[in-house]
Enzyme design. Structure first.
Site, mmCIF file in Angstrom:
data_model
loop_
_atom_site.group_PDB
_atom_site.id
_atom_site.type_symbol
_atom_site.label_atom_id
_atom_site.label_comp_id
_atom_site.label_asym_id
_atom_site.label_seq_id
_atom_site.Cartn_x
_atom_site.Cartn_y
_atom_site.Cartn_z
ATOM 1 N N ASN A 80 0.822 -1.215 0.000
ATOM 2 C CA ASN A 80 0.000 0.000 0.000
ATOM 3 C C ASN A 80 0.857 1.266 0.000
ATOM 4 O O ASN A 80 0.355 2.362 0.238
ATOM 5 C CB ASN A 80 -0.957 0.003 1.201
ATOM 6 C CG ASN A 80 -0.227 0.088 2.544
ATOM 7 O OD1 ASN A 80 1.005 0.058 2.584
ATOM 8 N ND2 ASN A 80 -0.976 0.186 3.619
ATOM 9 N N HIS A 94 3.419 1.876 2.092
ATOM 10 C CA HIS A 94 3.976 2.297 3.390
ATOM 11 C C HIS A 94 5.488 2.085 3.424
ATOM 12 O O HIS A 94 6.041 1.254 2.703
ATOM 13 C CB HIS A 94 3.261 1.626 4.574
ATOM 14 C CG HIS A 94 3.575 0.187 4.825
ATOM 15 N ND1 HIS A 94 2.682 -0.679 5.434
ATOM 16 C CD2 HIS A 94 4.669 -0.569 4.584
ATOM 17 C CE1 HIS A 94 3.235 -1.865 5.557
ATOM 18 N NE2 HIS A 94 4.436 -1.835 5.048
ATOM 19 N N GLU A 100 1.708 4.223 7.624
ATOM 20 C CA GLU A 100 0.641 3.846 6.700
ATOM 21 C C GLU A 100 0.150 5.082 5.936
ATOM 22 O O GLU A 100 0.441 6.221 6.333
ATOM 23 C CB GLU A 100 -0.511 3.208 7.492
ATOM 24 C CG GLU A 100 -0.135 1.941 8.266
ATOM 25 C CD GLU A 100 0.080 0.706 7.385
ATOM 26 O OE1 GLU A 100 0.278 0.840 6.156
ATOM 27 O OE2 GLU A 100 0.081 -0.408 7.929
HETATM 28 C C1 F6R Z 1 9.657 -3.786 8.146
HETATM 29 C C2 F6R Z 1 8.852 -2.661 7.692
HETATM 30 C C3 F6R Z 1 7.839 -2.781 6.606
HETATM 31 C C4 F6R Z 1 8.249 -3.712 5.473
HETATM 32 C C5 F6R Z 1 7.184 -3.738 4.383
HETATM 33 C C6 F6R Z 1 7.517 -4.741 3.298
HETATM 34 O O1 F6R Z 1 10.551 -3.394 9.189
HETATM 35 O O2 F6R Z 1 9.007 -1.616 8.225
HETATM 36 O O3 F6R Z 1 7.584 -1.505 6.076
HETATM 37 O O4 F6R Z 1 9.459 -3.283 4.943
HETATM 38 O O5 F6R Z 1 5.944 -4.064 4.947
HETATM 39 O O6 F6R Z 1 7.504 -6.034 3.859
HETATM 40 P P1 F6R Z 1 8.027 -7.297 3.042
HETATM 41 O O7 F6R Z 1 9.477 -7.109 2.836
HETATM 42 O O8 F6R Z 1 7.744 -8.463 3.976
HETATM 43 O O9 F6R Z 1 7.244 -7.330 1.782
#
Ligand code: F6R
Length: 240
Positions: A135, A137, A142
């Protein structure tokens, strides 16, 4: 933003490792801002392999992580503190005293946010590693989070809870709240390295790179950073 598109996840991880290892070689006292999630796992494995084979030294680095689930102690297998120890710190010989992360069990959340903000001010990061939420973030900032935000607690977006459920036995076990570094402190890092892999990130990559800079897409703020590198595999970069 400098953009590197790789043929697959393996190449993405190798290229990301070149960047991280380069920072540590240039300054053995470097402060590394680190992320959890699935995306950096290949990078972390490459860093550990390099440390074992080439002896890159992490004994003087310090680290600061982005976020932690609220309510989970650092010994909990799903906590981000535990994730970092298991997937990176033990493999690089980084001692607990060199690392920083929010305390998920802190009783006074506001005091914990203030503590982490003060710590980050005193510990400017040479590089901040980021993953990208589907999304848009970054960390757990968020959509709608003000760009000027400091460390704060968040209620995770439903899409984030769903994305993260794969790492838990059951979606009901995914914590709904977390501590997160704010966008302001992410932007304070000297260099930012953001990684994106897989087709479920393609929309977010497009909006981050080519879309309007808006708080509705937190990662779009990275267009304003003077030294940001995006490494994306072909699937994640498909819409660019
Ligand atoms: C993790 C974090 C999140 C992830 C994001 C992507 O410390 O802050 O922002 O980087 O949600 O997650 P993955 O890599 O699992 O797709």
């Amino acid at each position: 933003m400098k953009i590197i598109v790789t043929k697959d996840y393996k190449e993405l991880s190798a290229k990301a490792a070149e960047v991280m290892i380069g920072v540590v070689k240039q300054d053995p006292h470097a402060v590394l801002g680190l992320a959890t999630g699935t995306t950096p796992l290949g990078l972390y494995a490459e860093m550990i392999a390099d440390h074992k084979e080439n002896g890159t030294d992490y004994s003087r680095v310090r680290t600061a992580n982005l976020d932690e689930y609220k309510g989970l102690p650092k010994t909990h297998p799903q906590s981000y503190a535990y994730f970092m120890r298991k997937n990176l710190f033990d493999g690089l010989g980084i001692a607990p005293g060199q690392t920083n992360i929010e305390d998920g069990t802190a009783k006074d959340a506001a005091a914990e946010c203030a503590r982490y903000d003060a710590l980050l001010e005193a510990l400017p990061r040479d590089i901040q590693l980021l993953g990208l939420g589907s999304n848009g973030h970054i960390a757990f900032n968020e959509p709608g989070t003000p760009f000027g935000s400091g460390t704060h607690t968040v209620t995770l977006a439903e899409s984030t809870v769903k994305d993260n459920a794969r790492l838990f036995d059951d979606i009901s076990q995914v914590p709904r709240e977390a501590f997160t570094m704010g966008i302001r402190q992410i932007m304070q890092a000297k260099k930012i390295l953001i990684l994106a892999s897989g087709e479920n990130k393609a929309d977010a990559v497009f909006k981050m790179v080519k879309g309007e800079v808006t708080e509705q897409v937190p990662a779009s703020v990275l267009q304003l950073h003077p030294d940001c590198i995006l490494i994306a595999d072909r699937q994640a970069a498909a819409k660019l």
